[in-house]
Design a protein around this motif. Structure first.
Motif, mmCIF file in Angstrom:
data_model
loop_
_atom_site.group_PDB
_atom_site.id
_atom_site.type_symbol
_atom_site.label_atom_id
_atom_site.label_comp_id
_atom_site.label_asym_id
_atom_site.label_seq_id
_atom_site.Cartn_x
_atom_site.Cartn_y
_atom_site.Cartn_z
ATOM 1 N N PHE A 130 0.836 -1.210 0.000
ATOM 2 C CA PHE A 130 0.000 0.000 0.000
ATOM 3 C C PHE A 130 0.871 1.260 0.000
ATOM 4 C CE2 PHE A 130 -2.824 -3.271 1.340
ATOM 5 C CZ PHE A 130 -4.107 -2.868 0.985
ATOM 6 N N PHE B 142 -7.410 3.873 7.207
ATOM 7 C CA PHE B 142 -7.408 2.434 6.885
ATOM 8 C C PHE B 142 -6.614 1.661 7.949
ATOM 9 C CE2 PHE B 142 -5.149 -0.916 4.190
ATOM 10 C CZ PHE B 142 -6.195 -1.837 4.266
ATOM 11 N N LEU B 143 -5.463 2.182 8.333
ATOM 12 C CA LEU B 143 -4.630 1.508 9.343
ATOM 13 C C LEU B 143 -5.384 1.358 10.668
ATOM 14 C CD1 LEU B 143 -2.378 1.674 7.322
ATOM 15 C CD2 LEU B 143 -0.954 2.835 8.989
ATOM 16 N N ARG C 48 -6.517 -5.338 11.734
ATOM 17 C CA ARG C 48 -6.143 -6.492 10.896
ATOM 18 C C ARG C 48 -7.300 -7.115 10.096
ATOM 19 N NH1 ARG C 48 -1.379 -8.346 12.071
ATOM 20 N NH2 ARG C 48 -0.972 -7.521 10.008
ATOM 21 N N TRP D 196 -7.701 -5.044 7.089
ATOM 22 C CA TRP D 196 -6.532 -5.150 6.186
ATOM 23 C C TRP D 196 -6.616 -6.455 5.401
ATOM 24 C CZ3 TRP D 196 -2.762 -4.547 10.920
ATOM 25 C CH2 TRP D 196 -3.000 -3.320 11.540
ATOM 26 N N LYS D 197 -7.042 -7.524 6.084
ATOM 27 C CA LYS D 197 -7.148 -8.823 5.407
ATOM 28 C C LYS D 197 -8.267 -8.793 4.366
ATOM 29 C CE LYS D 197 -5.281 -12.231 8.715
ATOM 30 N NZ LYS D 197 -4.126 -12.670 7.948
ATOM 31 N N ARG E 287 -7.021 -6.925 1.310
ATOM 32 C CA ARG E 287 -6.056 -7.744 0.559
ATOM 33 C C ARG E 287 -6.772 -8.844 -0.236
ATOM 34 N NH1 ARG E 287 -0.779 -9.357 0.122
ATOM 35 N NH2 ARG E 287 -0.375 -11.603 0.214
ATOM 36 N N GLY F 3 -0.325 -0.016 12.962
ATOM 37 C CA GLY F 3 -1.688 0.025 12.419
ATOM 38 C C GLY F 3 -2.621 0.512 13.502
ATOM 39 N N PHE G 13 0.958 -2.937 10.858
ATOM 40 C CA PHE G 13 0.391 -3.064 9.511
ATOM 41 C C PHE G 13 1.405 -3.651 8.538
ATOM 42 C CE2 PHE G 13 -0.440 -1.032 5.303
ATOM 43 C CZ PHE G 13 -1.604 -1.732 5.009
ATOM 44 N N THR H 192 2.747 -5.424 3.605
ATOM 45 C CA THR H 192 1.976 -5.847 4.782
ATOM 46 C C THR H 192 2.590 -7.099 5.415
ATOM 47 O OG1 THR H 192 0.499 -7.251 3.476
ATOM 48 C CG2 THR H 192 -0.175 -4.954 3.781
#
Ligand SMILES: O=C(O)/C=C/C(=O)CC(=O)CC(=O)O
Ligand SMILES: [Ca+2]
Ligand SMILES: [Mg+2]
Length: 423
Positions: free
Chosen positions: A23, A75-76, A80, A83-84, A87, A212, A231, A270
């Motif tokens: 990112f 976003f951070l 998690r 973030w997953k 992704r 993160g 992150f 990441t």
């Protein structure tokens, strides 16, 4: 299982295959707004366009405006699971078998931009930056050079990840020029001290963890949960003026010798992308106190390299090759230690690993060690040597993990030395 493949052509040596998807934040034209993106091959994928097209359709991101922001902090802060989800959504969207973006020419044109046409920016607003000192080889070499060979590593070093508070305001993106700092150095012979442009300007090969989710003031993070607060990682050059540092650092530690500039690579890789490259961390002896004892202590197998290109020379010279897995203290121990007194971390905070030196003289992470404080000049080519950096030198750090038929890389972290402003 066949390797995941993108409909976008990705060169085999590219740092940015579909397995990576780091990112960053970019600007297309000088007047455009900064936008979050992931890197894929030679392209950036504008995540604001993907969000506006309604393609982040998972439960955590479908109604979020985190990709319409000028940085990644929002976003951070989502954590998690988000973030997953991002992704997984992006890996599916970019895969060769998924038609949504592959077959939509107008969305492709809006969202996929050649990397060569965009300007990368700092991807996060960094509230605080701390720099650790986690390579035992680096600690031993610096201790020997600055304090003598009798007790090069202080007893405390083996019990806690030592760090100092760095300066966030002077963190810059790769490609930003580095103006040689001026300051005081040790007196040469008799007082007064030297004052002028630093005569011992150095690079420091480091990586940094991007925080993160943060923690509340007064509530330390458990070392076994610290991974969920990180992150990803970036390359970092913690430029250091060794003469200023040597004169000022007793008793409070580094100050102006390091605060003049710190350079980051633009793409945050990441921890999820790095997961296949985990390896065991070195055995810690003596065992750490319970708050630093991890159920599983992980490092990452990341090959790292530094090149120097003097002004007017075509070829750059590789001056060191090392690996992230030489670090004694892990990034999760660093984060847990940082919060053990109740200190709060916030999304976008940066934790430098410290200079990453390996055991061999050609794997040291800075010129202070490579030239032993200027005593052993380092050859760059047949007629050029360096004790420390000279004006016009361009320093580039690269790093990558080799997978089965693909590479997960960090791109580059570069800066060129410009002469001091005045003398
Ligand atoms: O041993 C010392 O006095 C300090 C050495 C450093 O330069 C420390 C530092 O910036 C942390 C690191 O990069 O490992
Ligand atoms: Ca450092
Ligand atoms: Mg610095």
């Amino acid at each position: 299982m066949a390797a995941l493949k993108s409909f976008i052509e990705v060169r085999p040596d590219s740092h940015f295959p579909i397995q990576n998807l780091p990112f960053g934040v970019f600007k297309h034209r000088p007047s455009s707004l900064p936008r979050p993106a992931v890197a894929i091959g030679d392209y950036v994928l504008d995540l604001s366009e993907i969000a506006l097209a309604g393609l982040f359709d998972g439960p955590l991101l479908s109604s979020s405006d985190c990709f319409l922001q000028p940085n990644l902090n929002k976003f951070l802060s989502l954590g998690r699971p988000a973030w997953k989800e991002a992704r997984a959504t992006l890996q599916k969207l970019l895969s060769s078998t998924e038609p949504k973006l592959r077959d939509d020419a107008s969305l492709r044109e809006k969202s996929l931009l050649p990397m060569s046409e965009v300007e990368m920016l700092l991807p996060i607003v960094i509230g605080d930056y701390s720099d650790f000192f986690s390579s035992m080889h680096h600690a031993k070499n610096c201790g020997t050079i600055f304090r003598g060979p009798e007790n090069p590593i202080n007893l405390n070093w083996f019990h806690l990840p030592i760090a100092y508070h760095g300066r966030a305001s002077s963190i810059v993106i790769s490609g930003t020029d580095v103006i040689r700092p001026r300051g005081q150095g040790p007196p040469t012979g008799s007082p007064p001290p030297y004052f002028g442009p630093s005569r011992k300007l150095d690079f420091e090969l480091e990586m940094a963890a991007v925080v993160g989710t943060g923690n509340e003031l007064g509530k330390p993070v458990d070392v076994n949960e610290a991974g969920d607060h990180i992150f990803g990682l970036v390359l970092m050059n913690d430029w250091s003026a060794r003469d200023i540092q040597a004169w000022e650092y007793v008793p409070l530690g580094p100050f102006l010798g390091k605060s003049f500039i710190t350079t980051l690579s633009p793409w945050i890789v990441t921890l999820d992308a790095l997961e296949p490259f985990t390896c065991d961390a070195p055995k810690q002896d003596p065992p750490p106190l319970p708050y630093l004892a991890e159920k599983s202590s992980k490092n990452y197998n990341i090959s790292l390299e530094v090149q120097i290109k003097p002004a007017g020379v075509e070829e750059s010279a590789v001056v060191t090759r090392t690996n992230f897995n030489h670090l004694y203290w892990t990034i999760t121990q660093q984060l847990a230690h940082h919060t053990i007194n109740g200190c709060n971390l916030r999304p976008g905070d940066l934790l430098g690993t410290g200079t990453i030196s390996g055991p061999d003289p050609d794997s040291y992470g800075c010129l202070l060690e490579l030239t032993w404080n200027g005593q052993k000049p380092l050859p760059l080519n047949s007629n050029t040597t360096r004790k420390f950096l000279e004006d016009g030198d361009e320093v580039t750090i690269t790093g990558c993990c080799k997978g089965d038929g693909y590479t997960v890389g960090f791109g580059t972290c570069t800066g060129k030395i410009l002469p001091s402003n005045s003398s």
